[in-house]
Design a protein around this motif. Structure first.
Motif, PDB file in Angstrom:
ATOM      1  N   UNK A   2       9.143   6.660  15.342  1.00  0.00           N
ATOM      2  CA  UNK A   2       8.276   6.123  14.620  1.00  0.00           C
ATOM      3  C   UNK A   2       7.368   7.653  13.973  1.00  0.00           C
ATOM      4  N   UNK A   3       7.132   7.221  12.653  1.00  0.00           N
ATOM      5  CA  UNK A   3       6.354   8.217  12.039  1.00  0.00           C
ATOM      6  C   UNK A   3       4.794   7.942  11.848  1.00  0.00           C
ATOM      7  N   UNK A   4       4.018   8.984  12.278  1.00  0.00           N
ATOM      8  CA  UNK A   4       2.576   8.663  12.102  1.00  0.00           C
ATOM      9  C   UNK A   4       1.977   8.772  10.700  1.00  0.00           C
ATOM     10  N   UNK A  50       3.180   6.026   0.734  1.00  0.00           N
ATOM     11  CA  UNK A  50       3.992   6.424   1.974  1.00  0.00           C
ATOM     12  C   UNK A  50       4.909   7.471   1.647  1.00  0.00           C
ATOM     13  N   UNK A  51       5.396   8.150   2.457  1.00  0.00           N
ATOM     14  CA  UNK A  51       6.224   9.359   2.355  1.00  0.00           C
ATOM     15  C   UNK A  51       7.769   9.115   2.705  1.00  0.00           C
ATOM     16  N   UNK A  52       7.514   7.959   3.701  1.00  0.00           N
ATOM     17  CA  UNK A  52       8.844   7.404   4.359  1.00  0.00           C
ATOM     18  C   UNK A  52       8.868   6.097   4.111  1.00  0.00           C
ATOM     19  N   UNK A  53      10.017   5.328   4.508  1.00  0.00           N
ATOM     20  CA  UNK A  53      10.162   4.230   4.420  1.00  0.00           C
ATOM     21  C   UNK A  53      10.122   3.423   6.068  1.00  0.00           C
ATOM     22  N   UNK A  54       9.859   2.197   6.276  1.00  0.00           N
ATOM     23  CA  UNK A  54       9.716   1.651   7.383  1.00  0.00           C
ATOM     24  C   UNK A  54       8.961   0.297   7.603  1.00  0.00           C
ATOM     25  N   UNK A  55       8.695  -0.124   8.844  1.00  0.00           N
ATOM     26  CA  UNK A  55       7.657  -1.393   9.098  1.00  0.00           C
ATOM     27  C   UNK A  55       6.351  -0.783   9.329  1.00  0.00           C
ATOM     28  N   UNK A  78       4.838   4.045  11.012  1.00  0.00           N
ATOM     29  CA  UNK A  78       6.110   3.519  10.327  1.00  0.00           C
ATOM     30  C   UNK A  78       7.296   3.701  11.173  1.00  0.00           C
ATOM     31  N   UNK A  79       7.778   2.456  11.600  1.00  0.00           N
ATOM     32  CA  UNK A  79       8.845   2.456  12.416  1.00  0.00           C
ATOM     33  C   UNK A  79      10.173   1.944  11.827  1.00  0.00           C
ATOM     34  N   UNK A  80      11.367   2.145  12.544  1.00  0.00           N
ATOM     35  CA  UNK A  80      12.332   1.439  12.004  1.00  0.00           C
ATOM     36  C   UNK A  80      12.627   0.183  12.438  1.00  0.00           C
ATOM     37  N   UNK A  81      13.469  -0.649  11.732  1.00  0.00           N
ATOM     38  CA  UNK A  81      13.673  -1.974  12.141  1.00  0.00           C
ATOM     39  C   UNK A  81      14.109  -2.228  13.530  1.00  0.00           C
ATOM     40  N   UNK A  82      13.349  -3.048  14.225  1.00  0.00           N
ATOM     41  CA  UNK A  82      13.426  -3.323  15.787  1.00  0.00           C
ATOM     42  C   UNK A  82      12.729  -2.069  16.562  1.00  0.00           C
ATOM     43  N   UNK A  83      12.329  -1.339  16.068  1.00  0.00           N
ATOM     44  CA  UNK A  83      11.506  -0.221  16.918  1.00  0.00           C
ATOM     45  C   UNK A  83      10.205  -0.483  17.179  1.00  0.00           C
ATOM     46  N   UNK A  84       9.813  -0.279  18.482  1.00  0.00           N
ATOM     47  CA  UNK A  84       8.541  -0.629  18.985  1.00  0.00           C
ATOM     48  C   UNK A  84       7.628   0.458  18.566  1.00  0.00           C
ATOM     49  N   UNK A  85       6.287   0.085  18.080  1.00  0.00           N
ATOM     50  CA  UNK A  85       5.424   1.181  17.932  1.00  0.00           C
ATOM     51  C   UNK A  85       5.139   1.977  19.075  1.00  0.00           C
ATOM     52  N   UNK A  86       4.799   3.226  18.844  1.00  0.00           N
ATOM     53  CA  UNK A  86       4.071   4.016  20.107  1.00  0.00           C
ATOM     54  C   UNK A  86       2.805   3.252  20.674  1.00  0.00           C
TER      55      UNK A  86
END
Length: 127
Positions: A2-4, A50-55, A78-86
């Motif tokens: 995850x990206x903060x 946003x500086x990055x892509x994700x959900x 921002x998280x990847x597909x299927x990744x749980x947020x922290x």
């Protein structure tokens, strides 16, 4: 991983900003360059991209519209597909983060001074 999403510093003297609101919804797909939220400073209202892509994941304790937020505070993820947020149990305020960083810097400086003193045989001085 995850990206903060952090409250940005929009000027040299900016210490905090007023959260203006999300431009995307929780769970939306975000591409790098998409506008995420707005921040009001003493000079202007800025749209932040946003500086990055994700959900986009907005935690339950995220700032609400009109909240004053310190620079560097976590607003969401921002998280990847299927990744749980922290999970965020507690978030330190900007002042608490500054105090922790200052304490760590002083402790490190003191340790370095003591090591130099032992090597040189001269008394240590404070940084």
């Amino acid at each position: 991983m995850a990206t903060e999403i952090l409250m940005p510093r929009l000027g040299w003297t900016m210490e905090e900003g007023v959260f203006g609101g999300w431009l995307k919804q929780d769970g939306d797909k975000v591409q790098a360059g998409d506008l995420l939220f707005t921040v009001e400073t003493d000079k202007a209202t800025q749209e932040i991209e946003a500086f990055e892509s994700g959900i986009l994941h907005i935690p339950p304790g995220a700032p609400k519209v009109g909240d004053v937020v310190p620079v560097g505070a976590v607003l969401g993820y921002l998280t990847g597909e299927g990744e749980a947020p922290p999970t965020v149990e507690t978030q330190a305020t900007g002042q608490e983060m500054d105090a922790v960083a200052a304490t760590a810097a002083l402790a490190t400086a003191g340790t370095r001074a003591a090591a130099r003193s032992r090597r040189s045989g001269l008394p240590a001085i404070s940084p």
